[in-house]
Design a protein around this motif. Sequence first.
Motif, mmCIF file in Angstrom:
data_model
loop_
_atom_site.group_PDB
_atom_site.id
_atom_site.type_symbol
_atom_site.label_atom_id
_atom_site.label_comp_id
_atom_site.label_asym_id
_atom_site.label_seq_id
_atom_site.Cartn_x
_atom_site.Cartn_y
_atom_site.Cartn_z
ATOM 1 N N ALA B 240 0.847 -1.198 0.000
ATOM 2 C CA ALA B 240 0.000 0.000 0.000
ATOM 3 C C ALA B 240 0.881 1.246 0.000
ATOM 4 O O ALA B 240 0.556 2.250 -0.637
ATOM 5 N N HIS B 242 3.833 1.529 -1.383
ATOM 6 C CA HIS B 242 4.322 1.658 -2.750
ATOM 7 C C HIS B 242 3.248 2.284 -3.637
ATOM 8 O O HIS B 242 3.497 3.214 -4.395
ATOM 9 N N TYR B 243 2.048 1.764 -3.510
ATOM 10 C CA TYR B 243 0.905 2.263 -4.275
ATOM 11 C C TYR B 243 0.700 3.757 -4.058
ATOM 12 O O TYR B 243 0.401 4.508 -4.975
ATOM 13 N N ALA B 244 0.872 4.181 -2.802
ATOM 14 C CA ALA B 244 0.602 5.579 -2.474
ATOM 15 C C ALA B 244 1.826 6.467 -2.710
ATOM 16 O O ALA B 244 1.796 7.647 -2.400
#
Lengths: 520, 365
Positions: B240, B242-244
């Motif tokens: 998460a 990394h995603y953000a």
Amino acid sequence: MTNTSHEVAKGPHHESGAAPSALSAHSIVKRFPGVLANDSVDFDVLPGEVHTLLGENGAGKSTLAAMLCGLYQPDSGYITRNGERIALSSPRAGLQHGIAMVHQHFRLVERFTVAENVILGSRDLSFRLNRSELENRVSAVAESYGLPIEPGATVGDLSVGQRQRVEIVKALYQGAEILLLDEPTAVLVPAEVEKLFENVHAMTQAGKSIVFISHKLGEVVEISDRVTVLRNGRVTGHVSGRGTTDTKELARLMVGRDIELTTQRASHATGHEVLQIRDLSLNVGGVSVLSDISFNVHAGEMVGIAGVAGNGQRELADTIAGLLSPTSGSVAITGSMSTDRGPIHARELGLAYVPEDRLGMGLVPSMSILDNLLLTRDRHIVVDRASVQPEAVRLIDQFEIKANGPEHIARKLSGGNAQKVLLARELSGGRSATKLLVVCSPTRGLDVGAIETVRALLDDARSAGQAILLISEDLDEVMSLSDRILVLYRGSIVHETPGESAQLATVGAAMAGLSTEGNA
Amino acid sequence: MRSPIRIVFEQRNETPKYLSTLVPLISVIAALVAGGLFLLATGYSPIDTYSNMLSDGFTSSRGITDTLGLSTVLICTGISAAFAFQMNLYNIGGEGQLYLGMIGGAWAGLALGDRLPSFVMIPTVLLLGSLAGAVWILIPAYVRSRLGTSEIVTTLLLTYVAASLVDHFVYSPGSFFVTKNSAFPQGRLVPDSASLTAFGDTSLYPTFFLVALLALVLYWVVKRTEFGYRIQVIADSPRAAHYAGINANRTTLSVMLISGALSGLGGAALIVGPFGRLDPGITLLGYGYAGIVIAALARNNFSAIIVSGILFAGLRSGGDKLQISTDTPIHIGVMLQGAILLFALGGEAFRRYRIHAVRAERAAQ
Ligand SMILES: Nc1ncnc2c1ncn2[C@@H]1O[C@H](COP(=O)(O)OP(=O)(O)OP(=O)(O)O)[C@@H](O)[C@H]1O
Ligand SMILES: [Mg+2]
């Protein structure tokens, strides 16, 4: 779609009432802080029967199933197996009583391989197998179920669709007498669903029982012998007898009104190119995952990517979102290169991204709804929660998220409601006004009412001039919403067709790699 | 036929709130009981020993100020450990970073001499000590954040190096840190401008309040700031993060450096406080290791660390005084510390799992 040949198998038990139900719940009550998840629920499944639980997001279906397999314990009420009262203190106890479950929130160990996950917790661990023996065995078993999986792959690297297959194979592998399936088909393609249903039929023929949970009403009609409807934790309706109902009636029973799913498409006049992908190739660990992909998405257009799980969809989406750097080629959002500068840059260019993996990637499980809404936004140095509070309350209301409020922890939401939080955040804009919306399986796990809402929102976004890339393993959804459909097979686009003239057979064949020439 | 009884661990879906307080409490009591059994077995009276310890550590006013004084450094090493632990970074080298804090602090005090006023000197000494602690974790932090090398091994190894460094600075002839021409090698005292005065004739220094405040500030940082938000996201779900677009490497580096600095601060607090000099005796006290236990007992909660730090200080200072005054087994305080760690970690199992005995049932088939 009714399959009459299976009525024989269960009919007699049901009518005579002589055979005790294989598994039943008696006046089960389960309370979580702030919600009564199950309110005196009675439920039973007979030998040789498929009994479906139907209900809106947060109605209490998963909670009930979790108690039937021993994961949760009821606050009051009891469970009987073949008429005898049993105590299910843990999933292991459940397995000992021949009960296995496919969970909606996967319970796989990400660091383990597929094969290790499949045998984990099964009873025949007493003899040791070496790695290749084990993998061959798991592979053979999976093959025999018609759900091929790659036994040596690490689960953490798999797409959600592939993980779903692993979960199902794992449950089937346990050799259970009673199988609880919590939305097993949410990310499967039609061929896989068919295989699963063949397995289900084989099991019921052999006198085993299935508890099925799904929001896909067509499937429910096709496979169920009986349906029980839950609403706010209570049983509110029953339908019994195969083929005595249709999807419209089920929808009405569930939400109390008629549902019209929109299948609108944009007019042909679409705007400028918002997403431009040129000769995009991606290698991961030396393996080619995407090769030579080029396409555009225009303002006001929805492009659908169809394909079987694991053909590069996730990597394509991640690359567009700036999470992966392409090996060669380029991705541009509104004319600016979005790759190599990370996800925040992509978002500043106007990207919003709903990843396929909601808990763990799109959402932080241990954080509240409010904090999760902040995940892709500008948070300031001292996190300004107070100013997001009203928006959180509004989104909870707008998306009908069943929660105790903005402080509700994401992990403690029902599957559909977690998905709604993710959609609410990404559809409501973030760092800058959304120009490009990349959505993976947006309606996965949503009830029909919520699907209606989300589709309407996607439609609004398109009308407002946003470019939308819809990536979904739900072929129906791709076919009915997209203005243009691209089929991804082994990392290449093998087929392109306008949405309105798309043929299910042609698209299906392309997904299976049977056709290689595009016709657009 | 009776089937054998098996112990079953069943994961809890929900940890009841009361367990979060009850488990640490019970761990302490269980450790005291275990220690009592040990005392009995070795021929001492547990009741007498404990009541002496208690009066020395917690009940007399002298005992209380000594306890608070000692807790200063323990709270430092406790928050140092917790700051890293909360992000699943296992800095167990707080001990070594503490030594470096002492070295850095003593160096600053000695090098600047008596030229500067106290209000400049004290912060400088504390700052340099913290900096030295951070430098000591720099390499483990860097290789962890870039290459993923386990920080457990590297931080622990560097602790041994740090201990040799202390010895080197104290025992090597002509060292900057020691009094010249003294028959017995001993660290030079830092000038008065770099020393705080204790309250009355106690061993409680104002640094206690500074450190307690710091613990509360860290609590706020983690709960309320962007930096804390990132820590929470990474700790729970790296994907998460990394995603953000949260840079996990950079956050890992910062968190570890801050953790090192906090242990270093503990060392520097000893310089401006009770020690006043680089003292090789520090390597026998294990204040850095105690921080690990203190953090574990407080479950990485910064405000709870103030409490568990004081509790430990009481056990330690009560135990230390026993050694001087009465005929009791030495190191009972240290032993209790070890027992508490074991019970606190064991207690974690009770928080996460329901544990019950079942009669092994016949296999289902
Ligand atoms: N661990 C938990 N802690 C607190 N509340 C919970 C927990 N699990 C579920 N709930 C709440 O209980 C209610 C029922 O949840 P459940 O998961 O059974 O719904 P569901 O019918 O499976 O929904 P969906 O179709 O979205 O999966 C929801 O309101 C949910 O927020
Ligand atoms: Mg559910």
